[in-house]
Design a protein around this motif. Structure first.
Motif, short mmCIF file in Angstrom:
data_model
loop_
_atom_site.label_atom_id
_atom_site.label_comp_id
_atom_site.label_asym_id
_atom_site.label_seq_id
_atom_site.Cartn_x
_atom_site.Cartn_y
_atom_site.Cartn_z
N UNK A 1 41.17 33.21 46.20
CA UNK A 1 42.26 32.35 46.67
C UNK A 1 43.53 32.76 45.94
N UNK A 2 44.62 32.94 46.69
CA UNK A 2 45.85 33.44 46.10
C UNK A 2 47.07 32.85 46.80
N UNK A 3 48.23 33.23 46.28
CA UNK A 3 49.49 32.78 46.89
C UNK A 3 50.49 33.91 46.79
N UNK A 4 50.96 34.37 47.95
CA UNK A 4 51.97 35.42 47.96
C UNK A 4 53.31 34.90 47.46
N UNK B 1 47.15 35.41 41.65
CA UNK B 1 45.96 36.23 41.94
C UNK B 1 46.23 37.40 42.89
N UNK B 2 47.47 37.86 42.97
CA UNK B 2 47.77 38.99 43.87
C UNK B 2 47.14 40.28 43.34
N UNK B 3 47.43 40.60 42.08
CA UNK B 3 46.88 41.83 41.51
C UNK B 3 45.35 41.75 41.42
N UNK B 4 44.81 40.54 41.15
CA UNK B 4 43.35 40.35 41.09
C UNK B 4 42.71 40.64 42.44
N UNK B 5 43.39 40.25 43.50
CA UNK B 5 42.87 40.48 44.86
C UNK B 5 42.62 41.97 45.09
N UNK B 6 43.62 42.78 44.81
CA UNK B 6 43.48 44.21 45.08
C UNK B 6 42.57 44.89 44.05
N UNK B 7 42.48 44.31 42.85
CA UNK B 7 41.52 44.84 41.87
C UNK B 7 40.09 44.63 42.36
N UNK B 8 39.81 43.42 42.88
CA UNK B 8 38.46 43.14 43.40
C UNK B 8 38.15 44.00 44.63
N UNK B 9 39.16 44.27 45.44
CA UNK B 9 38.96 45.13 46.61
C UNK B 9 38.61 46.55 46.18
N UNK B 10 39.35 47.02 45.18
CA UNK B 10 39.07 48.36 44.65
C UNK B 10 37.69 48.41 44.00
N UNK B 11 37.37 47.37 43.28
CA UNK B 11 36.08 47.28 42.60
C UNK B 11 34.92 47.25 43.59
N UNK B 12 35.13 46.60 44.74
CA UNK B 12 34.08 46.52 45.76
C UNK B 12 33.71 47.89 46.31
N UNK B 13 34.69 48.83 46.25
CA UNK B 13 34.42 50.19 46.74
C UNK B 13 33.82 51.05 45.64
N UNK B 14 34.43 51.00 44.45
CA UNK B 14 34.00 51.88 43.36
C UNK B 14 32.73 51.39 42.68
N UNK B 15 32.53 50.08 42.67
CA UNK B 15 31.36 49.49 42.03
C UNK B 15 30.70 48.48 42.97
N UNK B 16 30.20 48.95 44.11
CA UNK B 16 29.66 48.02 45.11
C UNK B 16 28.39 47.31 44.63
N UNK B 17 28.24 46.08 45.05
CA UNK B 17 27.05 45.31 44.70
C UNK B 17 25.88 45.65 45.60
#
Length: 660
Positions: A146-149, A154-170
């Protein structure tokens, strides 16, 4: 690990997709928002994972469905944006966007999804109660943010988690339904545990854990941190810690805990350090590092590789009998995806009385694999974790590529340690017996070898002037018209004939005349089955005369029909001839260690013969008068010459002794 990450943002109109991208880039909320933001590339040096990241926006007003489908197929991760104050946009996540993405992606290559709840500044409550059932229903959803533009929450966290989902997928690691790691992940971590268990006692002690930590994360654990880790395992698992060391169950539990707590990047760091890719398969670049091998060069293991293989042997030789039992050998190769050594290996190298591969045989087999198929050797070393345990860049650092053989011949010396002898002879002449006798097996022992377990190779060590060398014997199939380059490529040729068969020697002469007569390849004739009555060979000349005409040593008598192990002298002679192909040695004493052998080899060498011939020519051309014989000057010169020659001879003798 991927070289870049492509993030696609989709969702209903007016949910704030473009605003999120522009807020990330400018670090402030934009006053004017376009329909669609252009593709943005974030450089590697400003991202947490040091990987270039491409962020792609989608606008229903400016793009067609076909363009959307193309972007979905190219994306590494997709963020489905909804507005937390719009119930309709939340419903569209499951009714429209997830089915659309599923239809346009390959079933085998699952694309991770991130749910993004934007405009959290407009409401006081959270949308997580509504979103959690959706996350439980679709396993491809990695997380929800959940974020607010507007206020940059949580803007930078959003894209960090997106990047993490690719590089370190569950997905490849964990099954949410079973709340446990998937079998491929368990298998990979089990191999890592066994490679890291340096003493093979089934636990990782403090020294092994610190080494593991340093190898994977470049820093050791503090004693208190190490104790805290073990205490966490103790509290949750009865048999996770044993003798103050971490067991396999405890090791697997720790990684399950990391994944459940969202720290799966820790597990991925370990997996990738040990060579695994995103599909939990060992990477081809890890197994087969580049190794340049020029023509006419051979490959050998270097000292570091032998030390590593020795440590692996010691690790699995639990009964300390200097041999690997079938159970110990199976345990050693448990980190392999398949069993690399078949029953034929036991007939290729030295074994003990029980038929188990000895320490010498174990190293010999590794030497053989390196010589014949270096790529396979690199693969095997990769499975054993050579680059990690030996702390080398890759397995290639354990391989020595020798210089070209023609350079050795020019310099009349070699630094190689492995020499290949190709054994020729017609069927039934005794080639197999000659090869197996090299491994200390007499005729009675050889009769017990099953045909399906037969080997066409034998390798072991010999000593030449005190130096340990490997001699590789290869039995060439007796098809005279179809000899391959491998059949002809060797360091010495062995021509075997049966003294009790009058037609046996003729095959040897044909092979020699067609393939080796005009080459500089040293050759030796073996008169096999010398325990049987000798018959005259039906050929134009006797084997002894044939060898004399072609400047080869006389035929060497051999038999494997002995009460004990056959003599190894002949194999030492073969290795010596392979090491010194330029020196045509005539001495048939094969010990090559006694003073007689060394002096005799020196006296019969081509170098000394040339010097002697030139001296004779000078003396014969000189006319010595009677006055010269009575002159004191003549005898003084003769005495000085004799003294110089004696000193040079003694110096050469000392050099030969020292070379031992």
């Amino acid at each position: 690990m991927r070289k870049d990450v492509r993030i696609l943002l989709v969702g209903e109109p007016k949910v704030g997709k473009t605003s999120l991208i522009m807020s990330l880039v400018s670090e402030e909320f934009p006053e004017v928002v376009p329909y669609r933001a252009e593709e943005i590339t974030i450089p590697a040096d400003v991202t947490p994972e040091r990987v270039p990241t491409h962020i792609v926006d989608y606008s229903e007003a400016e793009q067609t469905d076909e363009q959307l489908f193309q972007e979905i197929s190219k994306a590494n991760v997709i963020c489905i944006v909804y507005s937390v104050n719009s119930k309709k946009s939340i419903e569209k996540v499951t009714s429209h966007w997830i089915p659309l993405i599923t239809e346009n992606t390959d079933k085998d290559s699952r694309v991770p999804l991130i749910l993004v709840g934007n405009k959290s500044d407009l409401v006081e409550h959270s949308s997580m109660e509504t979103i959690l059932p959706i996350m439980n229903q679709y396993s491809e959803i990695e997380t929800c943010v959940e974020c607010s533009a507007k206020n940059l929450k949580n803007i930078s966290e959003l894209f960090y988690y997106a990047q993490k989902a690719v590089l370190h997928p569950t997905g490849p690691l964990y099954c949410p339904e079973k709340k446990d790691m998937k079998p491929p992940c368990v298998k990979a971590l089990t191999r890592i545990f066994k490679v890291s268990d340096l003493d093979n006692d089934g636990i990782l002690n403090d020294t092994e854990l610190n080494f593991f930590q340093r190898v994977c994360f470049n820093t050791p654990l503090e004693p208190q941190a190490l104790e805290d880790v073990k205490n966490v395992v103790r509290k949750n698992l009865i048999d996770g810690v044993c003798n103050n060391g971490l067991t396999l169950k405890g090791f697997l539990f720790l990684h399950t805990l990391f994944i459940q707590r969202g720290r799966h990047e820790t597990t991925w760091t370990v997996l990738r350090r040990f060579g695994y890719d995103d599909d939990l398969e060992l990477n081809q670049d890890y197994l087969f590092p580049p190794l340049k091998i020029l023509p006419d060069c051979t490959t050998e293991l270097n000292h570091n590789a032998y030390l590593f293989l020795q440590s692996v042997f010691d690790k699995h030789d639990k009964d300390r009998d200097c041999a690997l039992s079938p159970e110990e050998l199976k345990d050693l190769f448990d980190v392999f995806p398949y069993m690399p050594w078949g029953p034929d290996v036991n007939n290729t190298v030295y074994t003990n009385d029980q038929g188990w591969i000895t320490y010498q045989g174990y190293l010999s087999q590794w030497t053989l694999t390196t010589y014949l198929d270096v790529q396979r050797c690199l693969e095997y070393l990769g499975y054993l974790g050579y680059s990690i345990i030996a702390e080398q860049e890759s397995q290639a650092s354990g391989i020595t590529v020798t210089r070209a053989k023609k350079i050795d011949l020019q310099k009349k010396q070699t630094q190689r340690n492995v020499f290949r002898c190709n054994v020729f002879g017609e069927i039934g002449c005794g080639k197999s017996g000659f090869i197996q006798a090299f491994l200390g097996r007499n005729l009675n022992h050889q009769k017990m070898i099953k045909e399906e377990h037969r080997s066409y190779y034998a390798i072991s060590t010999t000593y030449v002037y005190g130096q340990e060398k490997y001699l590789l014997l290869h039995e060439v199939f007796p098809d005279f018209d179809y000899l391959s380059d491998a059949d002809l490529s060797c360091d010495i040729v062995c021509l075997v004939y049966d003294i009790s068969n009058p037609h046996s020697f003729e095959y040897c002469t044909k092979v020699f005349k067609q393939y080796f007569m005009d080459s500089k390849m040293p050759c030796m004739v073996i008169a096999a089955k010398s325990d049987l009555p000798e018959v005259k060979q039906i050929y134009g000349c006797s084997p002894l005369e044939f060898c004399r005409r072609n400047r080869m040593p006389p035929p060497q008598s051999f038999t494997c029909n002995t009460a004990s192990a056959p003599s190894r002298d002949i194999y030492t002679k073969l290795t010596t001839m392979a090491m010194y192909p330029h020196a045509r040695l005539r001495c048939m004493c094969t010990c090559n260690r006694c003073t007689f052998c060394m002096c005799q080899n020196f006296l019969n060498s081509e170098l000394l013969q040339t010097v002697r011939a030139k001296l004779y020519a000078v003396i014969l051309r000189r006319h010595i008068s009677q006055a010269d014989l009575k002159s004191s000057t003549f005898w003084l010169r003769a005495s000085v010459g004799a003294t110089v020659f004696a000193v040079l001879g003694f110096a050469m003798y000392r050099v030969l002794l020292k070379s031992r």
